[in-house]
Design a protein around this motif. Structure first.
Motif, PDB file in Angstrom:
ATOM      1  N   LEU A   1      -9.146  28.598 -16.246  1.00 58.35           N
ATOM      2  CA  LEU A   1     -10.411  29.308 -16.193  1.00 58.35           C
ATOM      3  C   LEU A   1     -11.140  29.221 -17.532  1.00 58.35           C
ATOM      4  N   ILE A   2     -12.422  28.929 -17.464  1.00 61.50           N
ATOM      5  CA  ILE A   2     -13.312  29.003 -18.623  1.00 61.50           C
ATOM      6  C   ILE A   2     -14.509  29.841 -18.206  1.00 61.50           C
ATOM      7  N   ALA A   3     -14.820  30.867 -18.983  1.00 63.31           N
ATOM      8  CA  ALA A   3     -15.962  31.729 -18.689  1.00 63.31           C
ATOM      9  C   ALA A   3     -16.864  31.801 -19.920  1.00 63.31           C
ATOM     10  N   ILE A   4     -18.161  31.622 -19.712  1.00 62.60           N
ATOM     11  CA  ILE A   4     -19.152  31.703 -20.780  1.00 62.60           C
ATOM     12  C   ILE A   4     -20.199  32.710 -20.347  1.00 62.60           C
ATOM     13  N   TYR A   5     -20.444  33.690 -21.185  1.00 60.37           N
ATOM     14  CA  TYR A   5     -21.377  34.764 -20.877  1.00 60.37           C
ATOM     15  C   TYR A   5     -22.487  34.758 -21.922  1.00 60.37           C
ATOM     16  N   MET A   6     -23.697  34.450 -21.478  1.00 62.99           N
ATOM     17  CA  MET A   6     -24.844  34.345 -22.379  1.00 62.99           C
ATOM     18  C   MET A   6     -25.759  35.535 -22.159  1.00 62.99           C
ATOM     19  N   MET A   7     -25.656  36.525 -23.022  1.00 61.23           N
ATOM     20  CA  MET A   7     -26.461  37.729 -22.906  1.00 61.23           C
ATOM     21  C   MET A   7     -27.013  38.090 -24.282  1.00 61.23           C
ATOM     22  N   GLN A   8     -28.244  38.504 -24.336  1.00 66.05           N
ATOM     23  CA  GLN A   8     -28.847  38.983 -25.573  1.00 66.05           C
ATOM     24  C   GLN A   8     -29.059  40.477 -25.434  1.00 66.05           C
ATOM     25  N   ALA A   9     -28.091  41.252 -25.797  1.00 66.21           N
ATOM     26  CA  ALA A   9     -28.186  42.710 -25.699  1.00 66.21           C
ATOM     27  C   ALA A   9     -27.218  43.318 -26.706  1.00 66.21           C
ATOM     28  N   PRO A  10     -27.693  43.623 -27.899  1.00 62.48           N
ATOM     29  CA  PRO A  10     -26.775  44.129 -28.922  1.00 62.48           C
ATOM     30  C   PRO A  10     -26.184  45.507 -28.609  1.00 62.48           C
ATOM     31  N   GLU A  11     -26.875  46.340 -27.859  1.00 63.67           N
ATOM     32  CA  GLU A  11     -26.383  47.704 -27.638  1.00 63.67           C
ATOM     33  C   GLU A  11     -25.331  47.815 -26.529  1.00 63.67           C
ATOM     34  N   PRO A  12     -25.635  47.498 -25.265  1.00 63.65           N
ATOM     35  CA  PRO A  12     -24.647  47.737 -24.199  1.00 63.65           C
ATOM     36  C   PRO A  12     -23.688  46.567 -23.986  1.00 63.65           C
ATOM     37  N   ARG A  13     -23.537  45.700 -24.962  1.00 63.46           N
ATOM     38  CA  ARG A  13     -22.788  44.455 -24.756  1.00 63.46           C
ATOM     39  C   ARG A  13     -21.340  44.676 -24.341  1.00 63.46           C
ATOM     40  N   GLU A  14     -20.650  45.651 -24.904  1.00 65.54           N
ATOM     41  CA  GLU A  14     -19.236  45.847 -24.566  1.00 65.54           C
ATOM     42  C   GLU A  14     -19.060  46.181 -23.092  1.00 65.54           C
ATOM     43  N   HIS A  15     -19.915  47.038 -22.579  1.00 68.63           N
ATOM     44  CA  HIS A  15     -19.824  47.418 -21.160  1.00 68.63           C
ATOM     45  C   HIS A  15     -19.945  46.183 -20.270  1.00 68.63           C
ATOM     46  N   TYR A  16     -20.939  45.354 -20.522  1.00 64.95           N
ATOM     47  CA  TYR A  16     -21.172  44.192 -19.666  1.00 64.95           C
ATOM     48  C   TYR A  16     -20.135  43.091 -19.878  1.00 64.95           C
ATOM     49  N   ARG A  17     -19.644  42.931 -21.085  1.00 65.60           N
ATOM     50  CA  ARG A  17     -18.553  41.964 -21.314  1.00 65.60           C
ATOM     51  C   ARG A  17     -17.326  42.354 -20.510  1.00 65.60           C
ATOM     52  N   HIS A  18     -16.959  43.628 -20.575  1.00 65.66           N
ATOM     53  CA  HIS A  18     -15.781  44.088 -19.841  1.00 65.66           C
ATOM     54  C   HIS A  18     -15.992  43.973 -18.333  1.00 65.66           C
ATOM     55  N   LEU A  19     -17.189  44.343 -17.880  1.00 59.49           N
ATOM     56  CA  LEU A  19     -17.494  44.250 -16.455  1.00 59.49           C
ATOM     57  C   LEU A  19     -17.401  42.813 -15.958  1.00 59.49           C
ATOM     58  N   MET A  20     -17.964  41.881 -16.713  1.00 64.19           N
ATOM     59  CA  MET A  20     -17.909  40.485 -16.288  1.00 64.19           C
ATOM     60  C   MET A  20     -16.464  39.996 -16.194  1.00 64.19           C
ATOM     61  N   ARG A  21     -15.664  40.336 -17.189  1.00 61.46           N
ATOM     62  CA  ARG A  21     -14.267  39.887 -17.189  1.00 61.46           C
ATOM     63  C   ARG A  21     -13.518  40.467 -15.993  1.00 61.46           C
ATOM     64  N   GLU A  22     -13.728  41.740 -15.727  1.00 65.64           N
ATOM     65  CA  GLU A  22     -13.085  42.374 -14.569  1.00 65.64           C
ATOM     66  C   GLU A  22     -13.481  41.668 -13.274  1.00 65.64           C
ATOM     67  N   LEU A  23     -14.777  41.407 -13.103  1.00 67.00           N
ATOM     68  CA  LEU A  23     -15.260  40.773 -11.871  1.00 67.00           C
ATOM     69  C   LEU A  23     -14.736  39.348 -11.716  1.00 67.00           C
ATOM     70  N   VAL A  24     -14.673  38.604 -12.807  1.00 66.28           N
ATOM     71  CA  VAL A  24     -14.151  37.229 -12.740  1.00 66.28           C
ATOM     72  C   VAL A  24     -12.707  37.238 -12.289  1.00 66.28           C
ATOM     73  N   TYR A  25     -11.871  38.082 -12.885  1.00 71.28           N
ATOM     74  CA  TYR A  25     -10.459  38.102 -12.505  1.00 71.28           C
ATOM     75  C   TYR A  25     -10.243  38.668 -11.097  1.00 71.28           C
ATOM     76  N   GLN A  26     -11.092  39.586 -10.659  1.00 70.53           N
ATOM     77  CA  GLN A  26     -10.984  40.101  -9.291  1.00 70.53           C
ATOM     78  C   GLN A  26     -11.332  39.038  -8.259  1.00 70.53           C
ATOM     79  N   SER A  27     -12.086  38.029  -8.658  1.00 68.28           N
ATOM     80  CA  SER A  27     -12.494  36.990  -7.709  1.00 68.28           C
ATOM     81  C   SER A  27     -11.449  35.891  -7.539  1.00 68.28           C
ATOM     82  N   ILE A  28     -10.402  35.887  -8.358  1.00 67.45           N
ATOM     83  CA  ILE A  28      -9.365  34.849  -8.260  1.00 67.45           C
ATOM     84  C   ILE A  28      -8.513  35.094  -7.026  1.00 67.45           C
ATOM     85  N   VAL A  29      -8.348  34.071  -6.224  1.00 69.44           N
ATOM     86  CA  VAL A  29      -7.516  34.120  -5.039  1.00 69.44           C
ATOM     87  C   VAL A  29      -6.329  33.198  -5.258  1.00 69.44           C
ATOM     88  N   ASP A  30      -5.117  33.747  -5.150  1.00 72.51           N
ATOM     89  CA  ASP A  30      -3.909  32.917  -5.339  1.00 72.51           C
ATOM     90  C   ASP A  30      -3.561  32.157  -4.093  1.00 72.51           C
TER      91      ASP A  30
END
Length: 77
Positions: free
Chosen positions: A48-77
């Protein structure tokens, strides 16, 4: 390793220990996060390679964590 199970080497953060980070991932995944919101991570175990391009200095941690959670939830073994 740090209390999060992560270390730092060769310019990237690296997960060293399973089960200590609040973020999903595999031991050996590595990542970098920019100061204005951009980030990426590579998880060799999941092929897996994930690249997140966002310009938001304030809420960045929330959205970084959310994206990572959603990416891993989408993996089907």
């Amino acid at each position: 390793g740090a209390p999060t199970g992560q270390g730092f080497g060769l310019g990237f953060g690296v997960r060293l220990v399973a089960g200590m980070s609040v973020l999903p991932g595999s031991v050996g995944d590595y990542f970098w996060a920019g100061s204005q919101g951009t980030c990426f991570w590579i998880d060799p175990k999941e092929r897996l390679i994930a690249i997140y391009m966002m310009q938001a200095p304030e809420p960045r941690e929330h959205y970084r964590h959310l994206m990572r959670e959603l990416v891993y939830q989408s993996i089907v073994d």
